[in-house]
Design an enzyme around this catalytic site. Sequence first.
Site, PDB file in Angstrom:
ATOM      1  N   SER A 171       0.853  -1.187   0.000  1.00 21.31           N
ATOM      2  CA  SER A 171       0.000   0.000   0.000  1.00 21.31           C
ATOM      3  C   SER A 171       0.890   1.239   0.000  1.00 21.31           C
ATOM      4  O   SER A 171       1.744   1.375  -0.873  1.00 21.31           O
ATOM      5  CB  SER A 171      -0.956  -0.028   1.190  1.00 21.31           C
ATOM      6  OG  SER A 171      -1.906   1.023   1.100  1.00 21.31           O
ATOM      7  N   THR A 172       0.739   2.130   0.978  1.00 21.71           N
ATOM      8  CA  THR A 172       1.509   3.376   0.988  1.00 21.71           C
ATOM      9  C   THR A 172       3.004   3.101   0.960  1.00 21.71           C
ATOM     10  O   THR A 172       3.521   2.355   1.779  1.00 21.71           O
ATOM     11  CB  THR A 172       1.168   4.205   2.244  1.00 21.71           C
ATOM     12  OG1 THR A 172      -0.242   4.342   2.345  1.00 21.71           O
ATOM     13  CG2 THR A 172       1.815   5.579   2.174  1.00 21.71           C
ATOM     14  N   HIS A 197      -2.545  -1.098  -3.434  1.00 24.44           N
ATOM     15  CA  HIS A 197      -3.658  -0.167  -3.277  1.00 24.44           C
ATOM     16  C   HIS A 197      -3.404   1.066  -4.152  1.00 24.44           C
ATOM     17  O   HIS A 197      -2.540   1.886  -3.858  1.00 24.44           O
ATOM     18  CB  HIS A 197      -3.798   0.262  -1.817  1.00 24.44           C
ATOM     19  CG  HIS A 197      -4.175  -0.852  -0.901  1.00 24.44           C
ATOM     20  ND1 HIS A 197      -3.964  -0.808   0.461  1.00 24.44           N
ATOM     21  CD2 HIS A 197      -4.766  -2.062  -1.142  1.00 24.44           C
ATOM     22  CE1 HIS A 197      -4.400  -1.934   1.012  1.00 24.44           C
ATOM     23  NE2 HIS A 197      -4.892  -2.699   0.059  1.00 24.44           N
ATOM     24  N   MET A 290      -0.273   1.219   5.182  1.00 27.50           N
ATOM     25  CA  MET A 290      -1.097   1.532   6.342  1.00 27.50           C
ATOM     26  C   MET A 290      -2.234   0.523   6.465  1.00 27.50           C
ATOM     27  O   MET A 290      -2.777   0.056   5.470  1.00 27.50           O
ATOM     28  CB  MET A 290      -1.673   2.949   6.197  1.00 27.50           C
ATOM     29  CG  MET A 290      -2.609   3.375   7.314  1.00 27.50           C
ATOM     30  SD  MET A 290      -1.796   3.488   8.930  1.00 27.50           S
ATOM     31  CE  MET A 290      -0.826   4.991   8.699  1.00 27.50           C
ATOM     32  N   ASP A 293      -4.816  -4.751   5.805  1.00 30.85           N
ATOM     33  CA  ASP A 293      -5.157  -5.577   4.651  1.00 30.85           C
ATOM     34  C   ASP A 293      -3.984  -6.496   4.320  1.00 30.85           C
ATOM     35  O   ASP A 293      -2.842  -6.062   4.234  1.00 30.85           O
ATOM     36  CB  ASP A 293      -5.482  -4.686   3.443  1.00 30.85           C
ATOM     37  CG  ASP A 293      -6.075  -5.473   2.288  1.00 30.85           C
ATOM     38  OD1 ASP A 293      -6.712  -6.517   2.537  1.00 30.85           O
ATOM     39  OD2 ASP A 293      -5.886  -5.047   1.130  1.00 30.85           O
TER      40      ASP A 293
END
Length: 358
Positions: A171-172, A197, A290, A293
Site C-alpha cells: 500500500s503506501t 492499493h 497503512m 489488509d
Amino acid sequence: MSVKKIKVLCVDDSALIRSVMTEIINSQADMTVVGTAADPLVARDLIKVTNPDVLTLDVEMPRMDGLEFLEKLMRLRPMPVVMVSSLTERGSEIALRALELGAIDFVTKPRLGVRDGLLNYTELIAGKIRTAASARLRPAATARPGGDAPQESLLRSPLLSTEKLIIIGASTGGTEAIREVLQPLPPDSPAVMIAQHMPAGFTRSFAQRLDGLCRITVKEAEHGERVLPGYAYIAPGGFHLSLARSGANYVAHLDQEPPVNRHRPSIDVLFDSAAKHAGKNAIGIILTGMGKDGAEGLLRMRRAGAHTLAQDEASCVVFGMPREAIALGAVDDVSPLAEVSRRVLTHLRTFGERANRV
C-alpha cells in the site's frame, strides 16, 4: 490537554482547490492549514516561515514545475508530501514519478464538480495526510532499467517448477518497494501477482513503468489470462485480483465485488486465493502500507504451506501492514527491503535443489 495538530501547507495554482483543501483540513480536529501557496516559489518562502509537517502539492503549476520543486525539496529540505494529481494518463505518470522522487502518496482530483468531488474525499484526504505525517522519509530512488543484477550463484540452479508463484501485497510506499523487489528478478522468475492499493487509471502507467525497468514482463492483469513464469501481473485499480485454476493452469481472475478492508483491489483477496490454489508452491510477501489488509490472508497462506516474508520496520515508509502480519504469526521471515529479492531467490533455489534430489 490540547492535541498537537498536524501543520499542513497546501500548494496549488487553483484558488478553488486551495480553498476546498483548507476547508477539508481545518474540519479535522488533529490538523490545520498553516498556509497556502499558488506556486512553488511562494511555497518555498512559506515553508521557512510555517515549518509544516506535511505539504500537499499540485503537479502542474506556474513558475516551477511541481516535480522540479519536489526534487529540490527532497534534496534540500526533506518533508512528507502528498501529491494532488488529475486523473489523466499524463497525470498518472507524473504522480508515479513523484512517488519515485519521495512523495508519500497522492490524491486524484475529480474531473467534474471539483468542490463537491473533493469534499466527498474528505476522509481519504485526511487519512493520507495523517499517514504522511507519521511516515518514514526515504531517499529519492535511482531507478535504472534492469536494476541491480541478482547474484549469479542464485541463478545457476533451477529455480522452480512452473507451479511456483510469488504473491505480493503493498500500500503506501509500495510503488517503489515493488520496484525494488521486481528489478533483481531474472527473466525466468516464477510468475508474480501483485495487489497494490492504487486507484483506477494509475495501475496501467505503473505496470508500463515497471515493465521498462525490469527483466521480467510487467503488465496489468487481464481476466482469464494464463499466469506464466517471467511475468508480473498487477491488479487493475478498482478490481480485485485473485488466483484461479483452469485445468492444470493458473489463471488470473478479476471482479468488482465489494471492497475488502475498504480496498479494491484487496491484498487479502489475492492472498486467500493463493492459499487455496497454490498452497506450498506460493511465496507470500507483504510490504509497506497503512492498515491491516493482507495480514490475515498471509496467515492463511502460511497455514497452507507457503513461505511468507514481511518488509522490516526500518525500510518501510509505513509499517502498518507488515506489523499486523507479524503480530498474527503470519510471517516466516522479516527482511529489509533491499534483501527481499535475494531471500526469495535463495528460497527458490533451495526448493529447486530439494526437488531435483527427489
